[in-house]
Design a protein around this motif. Sequence first.
Motif, PDB file in Angstrom:
ATOM      1  N   ALA A 134      -3.113   5.472   3.355  1.00  0.00           N
ATOM      2  CA  ALA A 134      -2.811   4.532   4.433  1.00  0.00           C
ATOM      3  C   ALA A 134      -1.358   4.073   4.387  1.00  0.00           C
ATOM      4  O   ALA A 134      -0.809   3.860   3.305  1.00  0.00           O
ATOM      5  CB  ALA A 134      -3.725   3.318   4.334  1.00  0.00           C
ATOM      6  N   LEU A 148       0.073   4.477  -7.977  1.00  0.00           N
ATOM      7  CA  LEU A 148      -0.081   4.091  -6.578  1.00  0.00           C
ATOM      8  C   LEU A 148       1.221   3.619  -5.946  1.00  0.00           C
ATOM      9  O   LEU A 148       1.321   3.505  -4.734  1.00  0.00           O
ATOM     10  CB  LEU A 148      -1.113   2.962  -6.471  1.00  0.00           C
ATOM     11  CG  LEU A 148      -2.563   3.375  -6.302  1.00  0.00           C
ATOM     12  CD1 LEU A 148      -3.424   2.137  -6.146  1.00  0.00           C
ATOM     13  CD2 LEU A 148      -2.752   4.300  -5.107  1.00  0.00           C
ATOM     14  N   GLY A 167       0.299  -1.361  -7.151  1.00  0.00           N
ATOM     15  CA  GLY A 167      -0.015  -0.985  -5.773  1.00  0.00           C
ATOM     16  C   GLY A 167      -0.771  -2.122  -5.106  1.00  0.00           C
ATOM     17  O   GLY A 167      -1.550  -2.819  -5.757  1.00  0.00           O
ATOM     18  N   GLY A 168      -0.535  -2.338  -3.820  1.00  0.00           N
ATOM     19  CA  GLY A 168      -1.281  -3.349  -3.067  1.00  0.00           C
ATOM     20  C   GLY A 168      -1.019  -4.739  -3.593  1.00  0.00           C
ATOM     21  O   GLY A 168       0.123  -5.144  -3.776  1.00  0.00           O
ATOM     22  N   ALA A 200      -4.574  -2.809   0.002  1.00  0.00           N
ATOM     23  CA  ALA A 200      -4.896  -1.597   0.764  1.00  0.00           C
ATOM     24  C   ALA A 200      -5.917  -1.880   1.862  1.00  0.00           C
ATOM     25  O   ALA A 200      -5.837  -1.303   2.954  1.00  0.00           O
ATOM     26  CB  ALA A 200      -5.419  -0.527  -0.176  1.00  0.00           C
ATOM     27  N   VAL A 211      -6.095  -7.877  -6.566  1.00  0.00           N
ATOM     28  CA  VAL A 211      -7.237  -7.232  -5.911  1.00  0.00           C
ATOM     29  C   VAL A 211      -7.440  -5.877  -6.587  1.00  0.00           C
ATOM     30  O   VAL A 211      -6.627  -4.970  -6.405  1.00  0.00           O
ATOM     31  CB  VAL A 211      -6.999  -7.047  -4.394  1.00  0.00           C
ATOM     32  CG1 VAL A 211      -8.190  -6.321  -3.768  1.00  0.00           C
ATOM     33  CG2 VAL A 211      -6.775  -8.387  -3.712  1.00  0.00           C
ATOM     34  N   PHE A 212      -8.468  -5.766  -7.396  1.00  0.00           N
ATOM     35  CA  PHE A 212      -8.767  -4.542  -8.140  1.00  0.00           C
ATOM     36  C   PHE A 212      -7.513  -3.977  -8.815  1.00  0.00           C
ATOM     37  O   PHE A 212      -7.299  -2.769  -8.821  1.00  0.00           O
ATOM     38  CB  PHE A 212      -9.409  -3.489  -7.227  1.00  0.00           C
ATOM     39  CG  PHE A 212     -10.639  -3.982  -6.549  1.00  0.00           C
ATOM     40  CD1 PHE A 212     -11.677  -4.534  -7.294  1.00  0.00           C
ATOM     41  CD2 PHE A 212     -10.768  -3.930  -5.162  1.00  0.00           C
ATOM     42  CE1 PHE A 212     -12.831  -5.009  -6.670  1.00  0.00           C
ATOM     43  CE2 PHE A 212     -11.911  -4.402  -4.540  1.00  0.00           C
ATOM     44  CZ  PHE A 212     -12.936  -4.942  -5.286  1.00  0.00           C
ATOM     45  N   GLY A 213      -6.696  -4.868  -9.338  1.00  0.00           N
ATOM     46  CA  GLY A 213      -5.437  -4.417  -9.910  1.00  0.00           C
ATOM     47  C   GLY A 213      -5.290  -4.770 -11.385  1.00  0.00           C
ATOM     48  O   GLY A 213      -4.275  -4.466 -11.985  1.00  0.00           O
ATOM     49  N   TYR A 218     -12.934   0.003  -2.230  1.00  0.00           N
ATOM     50  CA  TYR A 218     -11.774   0.553  -2.916  1.00  0.00           C
ATOM     51  C   TYR A 218     -12.281   1.559  -3.941  1.00  0.00           C
ATOM     52  O   TYR A 218     -13.386   1.400  -4.470  1.00  0.00           O
ATOM     53  CB  TYR A 218     -11.020  -0.548  -3.678  1.00  0.00           C
ATOM     54  CG  TYR A 218     -10.248  -1.519  -2.822  1.00  0.00           C
ATOM     55  CD1 TYR A 218     -10.886  -2.414  -1.978  1.00  0.00           C
ATOM     56  CD2 TYR A 218      -8.848  -1.553  -2.874  1.00  0.00           C
ATOM     57  CE1 TYR A 218     -10.167  -3.321  -1.213  1.00  0.00           C
ATOM     58  CE2 TYR A 218      -8.130  -2.462  -2.115  1.00  0.00           C
ATOM     59  CZ  TYR A 218      -8.790  -3.343  -1.293  1.00  0.00           C
ATOM     60  OH  TYR A 218      -8.078  -4.235  -0.545  1.00  0.00           O
ATOM     61  N   LEU A 253      -9.424   4.730   1.266  1.00  0.00           N
ATOM     62  CA  LEU A 253     -10.154   3.480   1.390  1.00  0.00           C
ATOM     63  C   LEU A 253     -11.302   3.692   2.372  1.00  0.00           C
ATOM     64  O   LEU A 253     -11.165   4.445   3.338  1.00  0.00           O
ATOM     65  CB  LEU A 253      -9.198   2.406   1.928  1.00  0.00           C
ATOM     66  CG  LEU A 253      -9.757   1.011   1.860  1.00  0.00           C
ATOM     67  CD1 LEU A 253      -9.252   0.320   0.603  1.00  0.00           C
ATOM     68  CD2 LEU A 253      -9.349   0.215   3.080  1.00  0.00           C
ATOM     69  N   ILE A 309      -9.818   6.092   5.199  1.00  0.00           N
ATOM     70  CA  ILE A 309      -8.390   6.108   5.495  1.00  0.00           C
ATOM     71  C   ILE A 309      -7.672   6.603   4.246  1.00  0.00           C
ATOM     72  O   ILE A 309      -7.697   5.950   3.203  1.00  0.00           O
ATOM     73  CB  ILE A 309      -7.859   4.731   5.918  1.00  0.00           C
ATOM     74  CG1 ILE A 309      -8.673   4.242   7.123  1.00  0.00           C
ATOM     75  CG2 ILE A 309      -6.394   4.805   6.325  1.00  0.00           C
ATOM     76  CD1 ILE A 309      -9.397   2.986   6.891  1.00  0.00           C
ATOM     77  N   GLU A 310      -7.080   7.754   4.389  1.00  0.00           N
ATOM     78  CA  GLU A 310      -6.422   8.417   3.270  1.00  0.00           C
ATOM     79  C   GLU A 310      -4.922   8.123   3.346  1.00  0.00           C
ATOM     80  O   GLU A 310      -4.329   8.212   4.413  1.00  0.00           O
ATOM     81  CB  GLU A 310      -6.663   9.930   3.398  1.00  0.00           C
ATOM     82  CG  GLU A 310      -6.064  10.780   2.316  1.00  0.00           C
ATOM     83  CD  GLU A 310      -6.171  12.274   2.663  1.00  0.00           C
ATOM     84  OE1 GLU A 310      -6.583  12.612   3.788  1.00  0.00           O
ATOM     85  OE2 GLU A 310      -5.821  13.092   1.812  1.00  0.00           O
ATOM     86  N   PRO A 325       0.787  -1.241   0.000  1.00  0.00           N
ATOM     87  CA  PRO A 325       0.000   0.000   0.000  1.00  0.00           C
ATOM     88  C   PRO A 325       0.816   1.287   0.000  1.00  0.00           C
ATOM     89  O   PRO A 325       0.273   2.348  -0.205  1.00  0.00           O
ATOM     90  CB  PRO A 325      -0.776  -0.113   1.310  1.00  0.00           C
ATOM     91  CG  PRO A 325       0.127  -0.913   2.190  1.00  0.00           C
ATOM     92  CD  PRO A 325       0.805  -1.898   1.303  1.00  0.00           C
TER      93      PRO A 325
HETATM   94  N1  SAH Z   1      -4.447  -3.456  -6.110  1.00  0.00           N
HETATM   95  C1  SAH Z   1      -4.645  -2.430  -5.113  1.00  0.00           C
HETATM   96  C2  SAH Z   1      -5.939  -1.678  -5.300  1.00  0.00           C
HETATM   97  C3  SAH Z   1      -5.998  -0.847  -6.525  1.00  0.00           C
HETATM   98  S1  SAH Z   1      -7.481   0.035  -6.650  1.00  0.00           S
HETATM   99  C4  SAH Z   1      -4.595  -3.074  -3.714  1.00  0.00           C
HETATM  100  O1  SAH Z   1      -4.623  -4.296  -3.608  1.00  0.00           O
HETATM  101  O2  SAH Z   1      -4.515  -2.332  -2.755  1.00  0.00           O
HETATM  102  C5  SAH Z   1      -7.023   1.602  -6.021  1.00  0.00           C
HETATM  103  C6  SAH Z   1      -7.698   1.857  -4.710  1.00  0.00           C
HETATM  104  O3  SAH Z   1      -7.029   1.194  -3.658  1.00  0.00           O
HETATM  105  C7  SAH Z   1      -7.681   3.304  -4.290  1.00  0.00           C
HETATM  106  O4  SAH Z   1      -8.717   4.017  -4.912  1.00  0.00           O
HETATM  107  C8  SAH Z   1      -7.890   3.205  -2.813  1.00  0.00           C
HETATM  108  O5  SAH Z   1      -9.250   2.988  -2.501  1.00  0.00           O
HETATM  109  C9  SAH Z   1      -7.140   1.949  -2.477  1.00  0.00           C
HETATM  110  N2  SAH Z   1      -5.788   2.237  -1.992  1.00  0.00           N
HETATM  111  C10 SAH Z   1      -4.624   1.868  -2.533  1.00  0.00           C
HETATM  112  N3  SAH Z   1      -3.587   2.289  -1.791  1.00  0.00           N
HETATM  113  C11 SAH Z   1      -4.121   2.948  -0.753  1.00  0.00           C
HETATM  114  C12 SAH Z   1      -3.583   3.626   0.374  1.00  0.00           C
HETATM  115  N4  SAH Z   1      -2.261   3.695   0.579  1.00  0.00           N
HETATM  116  N5  SAH Z   1      -4.435   4.195   1.233  1.00  0.00           N
HETATM  117  C13 SAH Z   1      -5.771   4.116   1.062  1.00  0.00           C
HETATM  118  N6  SAH Z   1      -6.321   3.509   0.025  1.00  0.00           N
HETATM  119  C14 SAH Z   1      -5.519   2.924  -0.871  1.00  0.00           C
END
Ligand code: SAH
Length: 460
Positions: A412, A250, A301-302, A332, A306-308, A382, A441, A409-410, A225
């Motif tokens: 995070a 991200l 990211g993350g 995240a 998952v939504f990636g 998300y 999130l 959570i901004e 994250p």
């Molecule tokens: N594949 C990523 C998600 C991508 S979708 C994962 O598994 O985390 C992008 C969304 O993830 C953002 O809109 C936000 O809702 C969330 N997100 C990703 N990083 C974040 C962070 N550091 N803090 C808060 N939300 C986060």
Amino acid sequence: MDFLPINLRLRDQPVVLIGAGVVAARKARFLLGAGAQLTVVAPEQDSQFRALAETHELVWHAREYAPGDLGGAIMVIAATPDREVNAAVYAEAKSRGIPVNVVDSPNLCSFIFPAIVDRSPLTVAISSSGASPVLARSVRSRIEAMLPAATADIARFARLHRDRIRAAGDTEDERRHIWEQVIDGPVAQLILSNRWQAAEQALAELLESHRTSPVGEVYLIGAGPGDPELMTFKALRLLQRADIVLHDRLVNPDIVAMARRDADKLYVGKQRSDHSVPQDRINELLVELAQQGNRVARLKGGDPFVFGRGGEEIELLAQEKIPFQVVPGITAGNAAACYAGIPLTHRDYAQSVRFVTGHTKDGKLQHRWEEFLSETETLVFYMGLVGLPIICRELIAHGRPGDTAVALIERATLPSQRLLTGTLGTIESLVESASPQAPTLIIVGKVVDLADRLRWYGSG
Ligand code: SAH
């Protein structure tokens, strides 16, 4: 950076040491170990120093320091208990342009000694730029534990075979690949087991097999994250093998910077409104780059799955039979919950958790809202910042109480993380005043209330 770490060749070079006490003896041991031609000026010698002088060649002038003693030296160290003498040595060295170190006087040092992990020819230097020698030593002991003594043998082996290995690859990239196979593969393992002959044999086989054409590879890596410490060991290892890194918005720039310095880093988007490189093009790019023989790290990211859109990115690779690996990352949802002190499940409050996309299309969200009504299920949205009013409205309209707890959570896990809490009824107006930015999130459910007690990160 206050000091630039460099490795200095001291063999047969004239170095002057003023002082011959215990501290001076410690410095002398390093200098003699590096082959310096040491001249020592001191009226008396400590017993440790005397022992050193018996086993090494050094010149000792048994007298006080006198101006002019530093002539011809390429490096000077002052380690006397007398501050005036130290200051005079410093002044002379400065006027002659010779690098100087006055022990325990950071202001009188144009260079400092790092803490050293010695696996010569491999050495690791650790410095806190004088800020905290204890911290530097603590890091050193961790690195000491990580590097088996036989790491030195691997370095010696590499030196011995450098020319042969260099000749086996036609390009820089190829040569690096061979080196990586040597260092990360069976050859190095054999050396660590003290089996040099077998290692030589394994190297010969490796160089032979390399003559068949190299294939590229793709690593789809979940970078977590944001906090770089939340990467997995595997993510870091594969990232550092990559010749090319494709990353999006991200991914924390500090993580991208962990790639090899000579690796190409390619930004491929994407922000909500800025699809810098369209997804199809990214998918093709991965194939093309790998077919050219590159090791490609695709940093997400993350977690990539998952939504990636990780699934889409590897589909073409699978079709083209390009080798790939997928490295899970901390998503995240997990990370934000942990860093906000919100357990996603809890025996008393939530028996299940649901990850939901909040991404709107034409201002709409297509969900079966009637499935989201369980009081004992935590909902994690998300990409929900823009759609937040719709999310709250739909949940209430379908029957979730307006006082259901909600957390935003901004950013995070990053130092600038912010936590906003409210309810389905109030969060919208809270957002108006606090205006959180992406990535944010959203967590909905009773567990959110626990944050009051369990918050720990960035809570002052
Ligand atoms: N594949 C990523 C998600 C991508 S979708 C994962 O598994 O985390 C992008 C969304 O993830 C953002 O809109 C936000 O809702 C969330 N997100 C990703 N990083 C974040 C962070 N550091 N803090 C808060 N939300 C986060």
